[in-house]
Design an enzyme around this catalytic site. Structure first.
Site, PDB file in Angstrom:
ATOM      1  N   ASP A   1       0.827  -1.204   0.000  1.00  0.00           N
ATOM      2  CA  ASP A   1       0.000   0.000   0.000  1.00  0.00           C
ATOM      3  C   ASP A   1       0.864   1.258   0.000  1.00  0.00           C
ATOM      4  O   ASP A   1       0.564   2.240  -0.672  1.00  0.00           O
ATOM      5  CB  ASP A   1      -0.924  -0.016   1.228  1.00  0.00           C
ATOM      6  CG  ASP A   1      -1.830  -1.236   1.230  1.00  0.00           C
ATOM      7  OD1 ASP A   1      -2.306  -1.597   0.141  1.00  0.00           O
ATOM      8  OD2 ASP A   1      -2.034  -1.841   2.303  1.00  0.00           O
TER       9      ASP A   1
ATOM     10  N   HIS B   1      -5.692  -3.354   5.226  1.00  0.00           N
ATOM     11  CA  HIS B   1      -5.163  -3.708   3.902  1.00  0.00           C
ATOM     12  C   HIS B   1      -6.283  -4.098   2.948  1.00  0.00           C
ATOM     13  O   HIS B   1      -6.197  -5.089   2.237  1.00  0.00           O
ATOM     14  CB  HIS B   1      -4.138  -4.838   4.041  1.00  0.00           C
ATOM     15  CG  HIS B   1      -3.510  -5.257   2.746  1.00  0.00           C
ATOM     16  ND1 HIS B   1      -2.761  -4.403   1.969  1.00  0.00           N
ATOM     17  CD2 HIS B   1      -3.529  -6.433   2.086  1.00  0.00           C
ATOM     18  CE1 HIS B   1      -2.360  -5.046   0.883  1.00  0.00           C
ATOM     19  NE2 HIS B   1      -2.816  -6.284   0.924  1.00  0.00           N
TER      20      HIS B   1
END
Ligand code: APR
Length: 318
Positions: free
Chosen positions: A151, A178
């Site tokens: 990310d 996530h």
């Protein structure tokens, strides 16, 4: 320790193979144990010809314990990947039991290892692993990690595309979880200013960047190569910290005090300082704008559900 055994569970998969190769290229690794229910011996034979000094061995069905014994780090990319239209949460039904079973093997064979969860949905598979370790009396919150590095990698890459800068010089703080709306980039902390629609688009792209890959792969899976890079980077950081380097910081989804009391959210991703015993220090989220606070509010609500879903699964299906 200077001799580090690293095990990869799901090593013959789309993520597992490039991850295995990247770790074979890492001089900090002394021994690589590649486990999968199919294909690991072939991947191991192939990678073992690479001329770095570590040894590589493949393990098949029924050999997980042997693969895990003595491991300092275990990476778990085992599980099924996403198809178009699926969220990471849709993977729960299949991957929850795969991760539960592999967590049991780890708890028995290498309870002191650092466990790096890549199998999605990470927001639930990390709590699943924790519950398994707790049930066996070996849970160490400092050594269980959900790998969220990708990310931050995406957040840095995407901002550099907008600003025409070198992505290597961009470091964006990303917190939360996530999956989709639980991924919260905090642009205001990186000295980058975007406004209005451009900010909305950027945030959406960081949150749903994985979907671009799922779509482009046309039904054949999700991010594997960039995910392998992210997993290898996280493992490298852990190895550096284990081998004595100070000030090693990585974003990761861990058992975290940050929103425990205020929101009942027991796991949260933020920047974490790593040491020889795993988590050394969890960085607080810091100052956020009103816009970012709204993103955080949505994130915390979703995360709580994802975490409880994982915990409930283990209670009902021990
Ligand atoms: N034990 C060990 N390996 C397993 C098991 C198990 N119980 N079940 C499946 N595997 C292996 C498969 O044999 C396969 O080699 O896991 C591998 C998964 O590889 P892919 O299907 O190619 O999936 P990949 O794209 O690597 O993604 C795996 O990581 O990021 C997440 O969302 C992604 O959950 C997915 C996982």
């Amino acid at each position: 320790a200077n001799a580090s055994k690293v095990a990869i569970l799901g090593a013959a998969g789309g993520i597992g193979q490039p991850l295995s190769l990247l770790l074979k290229l890492n001089p900090r690794v002394s021994e690589l144990a590649l486990y999968d229910i199919v294909g690991a011996p072939g991947v191991a034979a192939d990678i073992s010809h690479v001329n770095t000094k570590s040894t590589v061995k493949g393990y098949g069905k029924g050999e997980a314990k042997e693969a895990l014994k003595g491991s300092e780090i275990v990476l778990i990319p085992a599980g099924v990947p996403r198809k178009p239209g699926m969220t990471r949460d849709d993977l729960f039904n299949t991957n929850a039991s795969i991760v539960r079973d592999l967590a049991k093997e780890c708890a028995e064979a290498c309870p002191d290892a650092s466990i790096l969860i890549i199998a999605n949905p990470v927001n639930s598979t990390v709590p699943i692993t924790a519950e398994v370790f707790k049930s066996k009396g070996v849970y160490n919150p400092k050594k269980l990690f959900g790998v969220t590095t990708l990310d931050v990698v995406r957040a840095s890459r995407f901002i550099s595309e907008l600003k025409k800068t070198d992505p290597a010089n961009e470091s964006i703080v990303v917190v939360g979880g996530h999956s989709g709306a639980t991924i919260v980039p905090l642009l205001s902390q990186s000295g980058s200013e975007l406004k209005g629609e451009q900010l909305d688009e950027y945030v959406k792209r960081v949150q749903f960047g994985g979907d671009e890959v799922v779509k482009a792969k046309d039904g054949k899976g999700s991010a594997t190569l960039s995910m392998a890079m992210a997993g290898a980077r996280f493992a490298e950081s852990l190895l550096k910290a284990a081998q004595g380097q100070k000030g090693v910081i990585e974003p990761t989804f861990v058992d975290s005090p940050l929103y425990k009391e205020s929101h009942g959210v027991t796991y949260f991703a933020s920047n974490v300082e790593l040491g020889p015993n795993g988590v050394e220090k969890i960085h607080p989220v810091g100052d956020v704008t009103e816009y970012e606070q709204k993103l955080l509010d949505v994130c915390l609500k979703d995360l709580k559900g994802n975490i409880e879903k994982g915990e409930k699964f283990v209670k009902e299906n021990p």
